[in-house]
Write an enzyme that holds these catalytic residues in place. Sequence first.
Site, short mmCIF file in Angstrom:
data_model
loop_
_atom_site.label_atom_id
_atom_site.label_comp_id
_atom_site.label_asym_id
_atom_site.label_seq_id
_atom_site.Cartn_x
_atom_site.Cartn_y
_atom_site.Cartn_z
N ILE A 7 -4.15 0.05 22.13
CA ILE A 7 -2.90 0.57 21.56
C ILE A 7 -2.86 0.45 20.05
O ILE A 7 -1.90 0.86 19.41
CB ILE A 7 -1.65 -0.09 22.18
N GLY A 8 -3.86 -0.12 19.44
CA GLY A 8 -3.87 -0.19 17.99
C GLY A 8 -5.18 -0.77 17.51
O GLY A 8 -5.83 -1.52 18.25
N GLY A 11 -7.39 -1.94 13.68
CA GLY A 11 -7.40 -2.04 12.23
C GLY A 11 -8.55 -2.93 11.84
O GLY A 11 -9.35 -3.31 12.69
N GLY A 28 -8.99 -6.12 13.81
CA GLY A 28 -9.47 -6.09 15.19
C GLY A 28 -8.72 -5.03 15.97
O GLY A 28 -8.27 -4.04 15.40
N VAL A 71 -5.88 -4.05 19.32
CA VAL A 71 -4.83 -4.52 20.20
C VAL A 71 -4.86 -3.72 21.50
O VAL A 71 -4.92 -2.48 21.46
CB VAL A 71 -3.44 -4.39 19.54
N LYS A 101 -4.32 -9.10 21.23
CA LYS A 101 -4.94 -8.76 19.96
C LYS A 101 -6.29 -9.46 19.87
O LYS A 101 -6.36 -10.69 19.86
CB LYS A 101 -4.02 -9.21 18.83
N ASP A 118 2.97 -10.42 4.96
CA ASP A 118 2.45 -9.08 5.25
C ASP A 118 3.50 -8.25 5.97
O ASP A 118 3.25 -7.67 7.02
CB ASP A 118 1.16 -9.19 6.08
#
Length: 955
Positions: A716-717, A719, A722, A724, A740, A844
């Site tokens: 689902i994600g 970057g 790493g 997710v 994650k 962040d």
Amino acid sequence: MANQLSHCCKSILLLLPYLFLCTTVYGSGADVIGAAPALGSNATDRLALLAFKDQIISGDPHGDLSSWNETLHFCSWQGVTCAGRIGRVRTLELPSQRLVGSLSPSLGNLTFLRELNLGDNLFTGTIPPELGKLSRLRTLNLTTNSLGGEIPANLSNCKQLRVLDLGTNALVGRIPSEITNLSKLKLLYLLVNNLTGVIPPSVGNLSSLTVLASGRNALRGRIPEEIGLISGLQFLQIAENQLSGAIPKSLTNLSSLYFLAIATNQLEGLLADLGAALLQLETLYGTHPSLAPERFGSYNHFIGSVPAGIGRLGGLLWLNLEGNNQLGAGEEDGLGFIVSLVNCTRLEMFDIGSNSFEGEMPASLANLSSRLSMLIMGDNLIRGSIPEGIENLASLSVLRLESNLLSGRIPASVGWLQGMQTLSLFGNRLSGQIPSNIGNITRLNVLRIDSNDLEGGIPSSLGACRSLQYMDAAQNMLNGTIPGQLLRLSSLSQGLRLSHNALVGPLPAEVGNLKNLWQLDLSENRLSGEVPASLGDCQSLEYLDMSGNSFSGSIPSSLNKLKGIGYIDLSRNKLAGRIPEYLGQLQALQHLNLSYNDLDGEVPQSGVFRNASAISIAGNIKLCGGVPRLRLPSCLNHTSARTKNRNHVLRILVPVLCVVSALIVLSCASFAAFLWIKKGSRREPHCVPPLGTQPMLISHSELFRATDGFSSENLIGAGSYGSVYMGVLDQNIGNTVAIKVLNLERTGAYKSFAAECEALRNIRHRNLVKIFTCCSSVDPSGNDFRALVFEFMPNGSLEQWLHPGERHASRRLTIAERLSIATDVACAIDYLHHHSHASIVHCDLKPSNVLLDDDMTAHVGDFGLARILSDEMGASTAPEQSKTVRVRGTIGYVPPEYGMGGDVSTEGDVYSYGILLLEMFTGLRPTDGTFKDGSTLREHAKVVFPERVMEILDP
Ligand SMILES: *[C@@H]1O[C@H](CO)[C@@H](O)[C@H](O)[C@H]1NC(C)=O
Ligand SMILES: *[C@@H]1O[C@H](CO)[C@@H](O)[C@H](O)[C@H]1NC(C)=O
Ligand SMILES: *[C@@H]1O[C@H](CO)[C@@H](O)[C@H](O)[C@H]1NC(C)=O
Ligand SMILES: *[C@@H]1O[C@H](CO)[C@@H](O)[C@H](O)[C@H]1NC(C)=O
């Protein structure tokens, strides 16, 4: 700004353009109370005050303005006082009330007003010229707002003005020369604006002036000679402008002057120093909000010499001429003025760093004030030696003479300066020995003596410097052995660099005490003996260079404990034996140089060894195997058989471990499920294992199963950190989680994992993403595996909602939803900063780290860069996470001061939050392509605020 979050997260919302619009459309008119009585002068004041209130949209957390009602006479309204007999308003003071709105011109009708203080609010718009009608006004304080436009010239009609503070706004244009007619003006603060033009020569007319502070603007031209006519001037701060020319001689007439700063960058150079400098700065600067470190960028460039008569300024406390580049250039006796400074017996700070001063170091330096705390003359062209008498400067905490042409010895008297925290002498031609009494400087934080011609041994007395964080003695001619005492200093964290010397003997086993050290450079010496096994105890080590020595024996197996190491250079030694397999399993390792040793056997193929350009093994003729690109001869059969055996053991061990951890997980999960079902609560699944003591281990295989083998359907994600995955942890209860998986090849990944686990320990808040567990494990091939298991957020991230690509053509967020998300995020940050067990800085904050659950409640996630500032007792819980850690936030959201080496702070988060708000309401990313040539989202919004806000709102 930080305090705005602290009290109540709701109030920050009042900042929002949304409310601004609503209240202007629906809210005005509400205050038109009753009919005006017959026009007496007091009725005018009442109307003027009501008109002023009318332009205030929000703020007022203490409810002061609620007393501004019909039943109470206006003289009893909070913040208002009247002159007794005549019943006219004499003072209007509402500082620090977070008032939002614009300043009503009706303030000009309060003709008996003596004091107007609306400082530290959020007023926008311009300063109404009507204020010029206030002929009795003595104090006008509008500091720290967001006022734009020019300074109205007719303020010069306020002939009684004593204090004019317009600092920290967004004022533009020139300093109107008319205001120099204010003959009673004592304090003039214009700091931190965008003022341009020159300092008007008529400034000399301000005969009562004691403080002139107009630093951090864009003023040009020369300092007018007439400034010397202001005989009572005490404080002159014009640093960080674009001023040029020579320093006017007339300055030496200002016999009351105690603070003189015409530096390029008042703060930046000092911020780079640890410790003392900052403290000093706070005590001297703490009084005025405009002086807080915030913005850097303008450059003064004065030339010529410093007037020799400067010593006539007997009361001088602070003299900062730093960073003008050309100051002193070509002047034969450029440092001659120092002799005269001997008369300044109160001098505490003297900085002429980063200029072009030439000539001999004057011996009279030693006769400067015994109160001198900061002596900074680095980065010039100064010759000669450090005066022996420097021990007279007993209060010195910062001595910086680096990057000059100094020669001779480091005088032993330096060792008597016991309060010193920063001693920086690098980049000179100093010779002789390091004085052995240097260990007397027990508070020393930073010692830089690198790039000189020093010889002799490293004094073992340094072992007494128990605060030493960074020592650099590289590039000298030091000989003798490395004293074990030095290696017992567990305070050493930033680095220990002894490279390019002639050090001999072994590396003492005490090196294992350096548990906080990041950088160890011993290269290019004559060190010998074995690499001590205790080196593996330096668990913070990221950089290790031992190249160019005579280390022998084999590479110790203990180095496998250096989990965060990114750089190892052991080249050009006499190391023998095998290349240990574990080097291929150090996931952070990106550079490995083992060339020119006597290593033999098979080159591993995993990890760093997969990338032939990341490793160097040349000059080891007995090596074989490795990846094909290395073109080594293949190895004999027996070696690979042995490797196979080891793999076999692993293949048995891993499943056993997995089963054990899976069992733990299962029992936790079912216990959780039990609690969950029993409570019948959907939103509080209380499945948080006791992270407080030790993160629970969950196996790789369990997660593997939960995600269908980390299949791309479940991704689902992704970057640089790493990936997710969505996963179902336990089929029976359908516990959907987000997993994650960290990319351990990224530098700092281990640190980031630790930071995130640490930050999430014990913290609970409805607007933070819930963490179920941290998983620290190995995968079936024996590689390290780190993952975090979170509550699953079905509505994805705010990022996806704000910037839906073609793929997700979902509906847009309504303004009410945006408002509610903004509240949620503010509450989460407020909790982190002020209400969790320790003050946590997220570092962040951005839309992709704001996740939405199924009813669109926002949850802040991703604590990979989070820093814990202090625990309840105010003590730092993590000394190794020094505040000077370089932060890698996200471009566009990181506050500018982080980029300049500023400390991590809660204010930084507030800045990021501000950007996030602007992004939510404008729909523009801070990194949007339309922001070029220095324009930013912030500027973009500021320009239109408040009148034309509609133009930039997300349609
Ligand atoms: C201020 O005074 C001017 C006249 O001097 C008048 O026109 C205006 O209405 C007054 N405003 C208020 C709010 O009292
Ligand atoms: C007016 O303000 C005063 C002081 O805050 C308060 O006691 C009083 O109740 C208020 N009156 C009205 C009508 O709101
Ligand atoms: C306001 O002015 C009127 C008329 O000038 C006077 O009668 C009244 O006492 C004044 N009120 C106050 C509180 O001074
Ligand atoms: C102006 O007001 C602010 C906020 O109350 C205060 O901090 C500052 O010292 C004032 N300025 C002067 C020159 O008194």
